[in-house]
Design a protein around this motif. Sequence first.
Motif, PDB file in Angstrom:
ATOM      1  N   ASP A 636       0.819  -1.220   0.000  1.00 34.82           N
ATOM      2  CA  ASP A 636       0.000   0.000   0.000  1.00 34.82           C
ATOM      3  C   ASP A 636       0.850   1.266   0.000  1.00 34.82           C
ATOM      4  OD1 ASP A 636       1.028  -0.489   2.464  1.00 34.82           O
ATOM      5  OD2 ASP A 636      -0.835  -0.156   3.579  1.00 34.82           O
ATOM      6  N   GLN A 637       1.997   1.225  -0.611  1.00 38.24           N
ATOM      7  CA  GLN A 637       2.905   2.376  -0.630  1.00 38.24           C
ATOM      8  C   GLN A 637       2.409   3.459  -1.578  1.00 38.24           C
ATOM      9  OE1 GLN A 637       6.429   1.464  -3.658  1.00 38.24           O
ATOM     10  NE2 GLN A 637       6.087  -0.315  -2.317  1.00 38.24           N
ATOM     11  N   LEU A 638       2.923   4.667  -1.365  1.00 44.60           N
ATOM     12  CA  LEU A 638       2.654   5.797  -2.257  1.00 44.60           C
ATOM     13  C   LEU A 638       3.849   5.971  -3.188  1.00 44.60           C
ATOM     14  CD1 LEU A 638       1.007   8.505   0.034  1.00 44.60           C
ATOM     15  CD2 LEU A 638       0.021   7.519  -2.026  1.00 44.60           C
ATOM     16  N   SER A 639       3.677   5.601  -4.448  1.00 44.49           N
ATOM     17  CA  SER A 639       4.752   5.710  -5.433  1.00 44.49           C
ATOM     18  C   SER A 639       4.181   6.217  -6.750  1.00 44.49           C
ATOM     19  CB  SER A 639       5.438   4.355  -5.653  1.00 44.49           C
ATOM     20  OG  SER A 639       6.113   3.924  -4.488  1.00 44.49           O
ATOM     21  N   GLY A 640       5.030   6.829  -7.546  1.00 48.16           N
ATOM     22  CA  GLY A 640       4.598   7.362  -8.827  1.00 48.16           C
ATOM     23  C   GLY A 640       5.733   8.072  -9.521  1.00 48.16           C
ATOM     24  N   LEU A 641       5.421   9.193 -10.188  1.00 47.93           N
ATOM     25  CA  LEU A 641       6.436   9.981 -10.882  1.00 47.93           C
ATOM     26  C   LEU A 641       6.639  11.312 -10.170  1.00 47.93           C
ATOM     27  CD1 LEU A 641       5.673   9.556 -14.702  1.00 47.93           C
ATOM     28  CD2 LEU A 641       7.243   8.248 -13.263  1.00 47.93           C
ATOM     29  N   GLY A 642       7.888  11.761 -10.105  1.00 43.74           N
ATOM     30  CA  GLY A 642       8.212  13.035  -9.498  1.00 43.74           C
ATOM     31  C   GLY A 642       9.036  13.888 -10.437  1.00 43.74           C
ATOM     32  N   PHE A 643       8.817  15.202 -10.373  1.00 41.99           N
ATOM     33  CA  PHE A 643       9.537  16.136 -11.244  1.00 41.99           C
ATOM     34  C   PHE A 643       9.996  17.334 -10.422  1.00 41.99           C
ATOM     35  CE2 PHE A 643       6.520  13.811 -13.816  1.00 41.99           C
ATOM     36  CZ  PHE A 643       7.287  13.402 -14.907  1.00 41.99           C
ATOM     37  N   SER A 644      11.258  17.701 -10.591  1.00 37.24           N
ATOM     38  CA  SER A 644      11.812  18.843  -9.864  1.00 37.24           C
ATOM     39  C   SER A 644      11.425  20.147 -10.548  1.00 37.24           C
ATOM     40  CB  SER A 644      13.335  18.727  -9.797  1.00 37.24           C
ATOM     41  OG  SER A 644      13.912  19.915  -9.314  1.00 37.24           O
ATOM     42  N   SER A 645      11.196  21.168  -9.746  1.00 40.72           N
ATOM     43  CA  SER A 645      10.858  22.488 -10.294  1.00 40.72           C
ATOM     44  C   SER A 645      12.062  23.163 -10.926  1.00 40.72           C
ATOM     45  CB  SER A 645      10.302  23.383  -9.184  1.00 40.72           C
ATOM     46  OG  SER A 645      11.261  23.533  -8.138  1.00 40.72           O
ATOM     47  N   THR A 646      13.259  22.613 -10.698  1.00 46.26           N
ATOM     48  CA  THR A 646      14.482  23.251 -11.200  1.00 46.26           C
ATOM     49  C   THR A 646      15.030  22.599 -12.461  1.00 46.26           C
ATOM     50  OG1 THR A 646      15.912  21.860  -9.828  1.00 46.26           O
ATOM     51  CG2 THR A 646      15.109  23.904  -8.849  1.00 46.26           C
ATOM     52  N   VAL A 647      14.400  21.501 -12.915  1.00 49.49           N
ATOM     53  CA  VAL A 647      14.901  20.775 -14.080  1.00 49.49           C
ATOM     54  C   VAL A 647      13.843  20.789 -15.178  1.00 49.49           C
ATOM     55  CG1 VAL A 647      15.743  18.566 -14.942  1.00 49.49           C
ATOM     56  CG2 VAL A 647      16.315  19.294 -12.622  1.00 49.49           C
ATOM     57  N   ARG A 648      14.237  21.180 -16.369  1.00 52.54           N
ATOM     58  CA  ARG A 648      13.301  21.238 -17.479  1.00 52.54           C
ATOM     59  C   ARG A 648      12.850  19.843 -17.869  1.00 52.54           C
ATOM     60  NH1 ARG A 648      14.538  24.017 -23.355  1.00 52.54           N
ATOM     61  NH2 ARG A 648      12.434  23.817 -24.228  1.00 52.54           N
ATOM     62  N   ARG A 663      -9.250  16.620 -21.809  1.00 50.32           N
ATOM     63  CA  ARG A 663      -8.172  17.430 -22.379  1.00 50.32           C
ATOM     64  C   ARG A 663      -6.869  16.629 -22.353  1.00 50.32           C
ATOM     65  NH1 ARG A 663      -8.186  23.149 -19.300  1.00 50.32           N
ATOM     66  NH2 ARG A 663      -6.674  23.613 -20.964  1.00 50.32           N
ATOM     67  N   LEU A 664      -6.065  16.829 -23.399  1.00 48.66           N
ATOM     68  CA  LEU A 664      -4.737  16.218 -23.458  1.00 48.66           C
ATOM     69  C   LEU A 664      -3.719  17.341 -23.252  1.00 48.66           C
ATOM     70  CD1 LEU A 664      -3.507  13.402 -23.942  1.00 48.66           C
ATOM     71  CD2 LEU A 664      -3.168  14.069 -26.335  1.00 48.66           C
ATOM     72  N   ILE A 665      -2.976  17.267 -22.157  1.00 52.37           N
ATOM     73  CA  ILE A 665      -2.126  18.385 -21.738  1.00 52.37           C
ATOM     74  C   ILE A 665      -0.691  17.905 -21.551  1.00 52.37           C
ATOM     75  CG2 ILE A 665      -1.697  20.059 -19.900  1.00 52.37           C
ATOM     76  CD1 ILE A 665      -4.736  19.938 -19.329  1.00 52.37           C
ATOM     77  N   SER A 666       0.244  18.642 -22.108  1.00 51.57           N
ATOM     78  CA  SER A 666       1.669  18.411 -21.865  1.00 51.57           C
ATOM     79  C   SER A 666       2.107  19.369 -20.760  1.00 51.57           C
ATOM     80  CB  SER A 666       2.493  18.653 -23.135  1.00 51.57           C
ATOM     81  OG  SER A 666       3.868  18.492 -22.858  1.00 51.57           O
ATOM     82  N   ILE A 667       2.287  18.826 -19.564  1.00 49.38           N
ATOM     83  CA  ILE A 667       2.667  19.655 -18.406  1.00 49.38           C
ATOM     84  C   ILE A 667       4.153  19.972 -18.515  1.00 49.38           C
ATOM     85  CG2 ILE A 667       2.681  19.817 -15.900  1.00 49.38           C
ATOM     86  CD1 ILE A 667       0.570  17.580 -15.880  1.00 49.38           C
ATOM     87  N   GLN A 668       4.478  21.248 -18.512  1.00 47.02           N
ATOM     88  CA  GLN A 668       5.859  21.700 -18.687  1.00 47.02           C
ATOM     89  C   GLN A 668       6.470  22.084 -17.343  1.00 47.02           C
ATOM     90  OE1 GLN A 668       7.272  21.795 -21.996  1.00 47.02           O
ATOM     91  NE2 GLN A 668       5.380  20.612 -22.293  1.00 47.02           N
ATOM     92  N   PHE A 669       7.573  21.427 -16.981  1.00 42.44           N
ATOM     93  CA  PHE A 669       8.268  21.730 -15.724  1.00 42.44           C
ATOM     94  C   PHE A 669       9.478  22.607 -15.999  1.00 42.44           C
ATOM     95  CE2 PHE A 669       6.191  17.634 -15.286  1.00 42.44           C
ATOM     96  CZ  PHE A 669       5.437  17.832 -14.138  1.00 42.44           C
TER      97      PHE A 669
END
Length: 669
Positions: A636-648, A663-669
Amino acid sequence: MSDFQQFVADVDTRLSAMSKGELYVAGDAFDRDSLWLTFLESFPAGTNLRFRERTEYDCSTCRGFIKNFGAVVEIDNDRVRSLWSGVAAADPVFSVVAAAMDEFVGTLPLSDLFRSTEAQYGARTTRSLRDGQVEVWHHLHGRVAKQHRTRDVGAARGAFDAAVQVFQRGLNELTPDALDTVADLIDDNALYRGTEHLRAVTEFRYLRNQWTQAADQRAFVFAYAMNPAARFRNTVIGTLVQDLSAGVGLEQAVRSFESKVAPQNYRRPQALITPAMVKAAMKTIDELGLEESLQRRFARLSDVSVTNVLWVDNDTQSRMKDGLEGLLMQAATTGSSGARLRDAKPEEVPVVTFMKDILPGAATIDLWVANRHEPHFVSLTTGEHPAAPRLFTWDNDFAWSYGGNVTDSIKERVKRAGGNVTGKLRVSLSWFNHDDLDLHVFEPDGAHIWYKDKRNKLDVDMNAGGRFTREPVENVTWTGTVPDGEYRIEVNQFNKRESTQVGFVIETESNGRIEHYSHERAVGHKQTVEVGRMTVANEVITAFRPGEDMKAGSAGQELWGITTEQFVPVSTVMYSPNYFDDNEVGHRHYFFMLKGCRNDRPARGIYNEFLRGDLQPHRKVFEVLGDRTKCEPSEDQLSGLGFSSTVRNSVVAKVTTTGGRRRLISIQF
């Protein structure tokens, strides 16, 4: 036998005894004339009245002996003793002369090793004719022992001087603490091939201890300069001690050492600590009551307050801490209905806009998990004991652990190999065995970029020399102007060495977009494969036509319980724990926890960069604790994808609003 003859015999006996060991020279060439004058002037008044009329004492033969042998010294028990210090003449006159010479030589600094091309200086006797009579004159003289003779005095003295410099620098620069640390690492078997160097460390440490206690440290250096242990500073283990002495961190210093002695595929199995580090850290842990805080596990939905997530799926919210009550405390949002999602290019939206304007009205979110996202797989962790004192710089017990170290991306391989991945356009080649593949890129004007003409663009070329790796890459990066037009890319097998793990992958990157093209078959010796032709406009890849044997994209793979290269439902969206509640510590990460995503390997619950300030002095010990107290996998762990605010970066999300719009959205970090 005359008194002078006895003096000559005494000097010769002393020289013979000294010559059984190593000999050195005091002073320099300018001191030789002063030494000769000291000899002449040391005779008591009235005792050498004939020396200007006869050649008994001031002859050229005696003068040659004194200028060449007069400043020769030995080092006995770390003390300098001159040729004259052991001469006790029967005649008081010559005792005075010997004492004066010994005193003068004692004022001269040690300067060099004694070596000579001559076999002897001076002569035992010479004869002259005076008034028809043959007179015999006795002189100072001495043989140069065989071990002190050489054809090249300059080379011998140069080698000795270099040895002195290395030894002296080692004694001055290598600290006892650094030597003790390396010895501890070897004793604990924590240093790759360390036992091979234990004797060298032990011997140099002994010499250094003796040097600190020597009455004449300069003499000690000269006496032991040719000892193999004196060259310790310039050995591979000596460079490790040198780095530690200069303040380089233990991990970095050891990595540098092991890169010199280990095969290229060697990976350090554990972090490095010494017994002294452990004792100091455990004292702090005990004083602060942190023992329970070190017990970590994967975080569950029930651990996280709903107020600390930005969005939660309807099926998930009731399982979270504070449940529906916490959810109801948030402002309700509704969305308008929309048209059916069509097969269209995703709309690019900055992450801040996505969080502010789109996320509040989302009913469901599905994330396209690409193979390139593998380094972004992340797990949330927490402490086993909620009431235990916190370990981290933020005011909660949560942390996170990325799993990208399982398999490095091609981009990460290039970075690790020293290649540039920050240019406007990049083409990288990766393969999986000891073959020597070569990347060739032909620019629109016909310019050919390859290992013989790198054009300041090809910066990594692996498996070409004597060192081989199974993670080889080659890399071409454009940092300046990128010409518009068509580029042809080829891969040539320069040297086929293996028939296993065949094939290669080409990675292209421009404008933040990464694409892969794979060749799954073996490449024959000297064979050239046409990878494809790419079109560039305004410094961006606008099209890529793969070659006949190339496959575009990458096949989906099983990672953490999900299949990549497809949409996966999102259960929750949240900031990283350093931004939970009112915390704002360091840079922010965006976490998309995925349904069914389960890290099946133990994960670190403690990272040094998370530690609060008073624990930083013990970061080496906490590095080991983090490695040895990992969170065990849970269902029952919490896992997924993570993205840093400092890396494109970017990720594609399929969002269905509460009003039914898709909607199909490309989220830009």
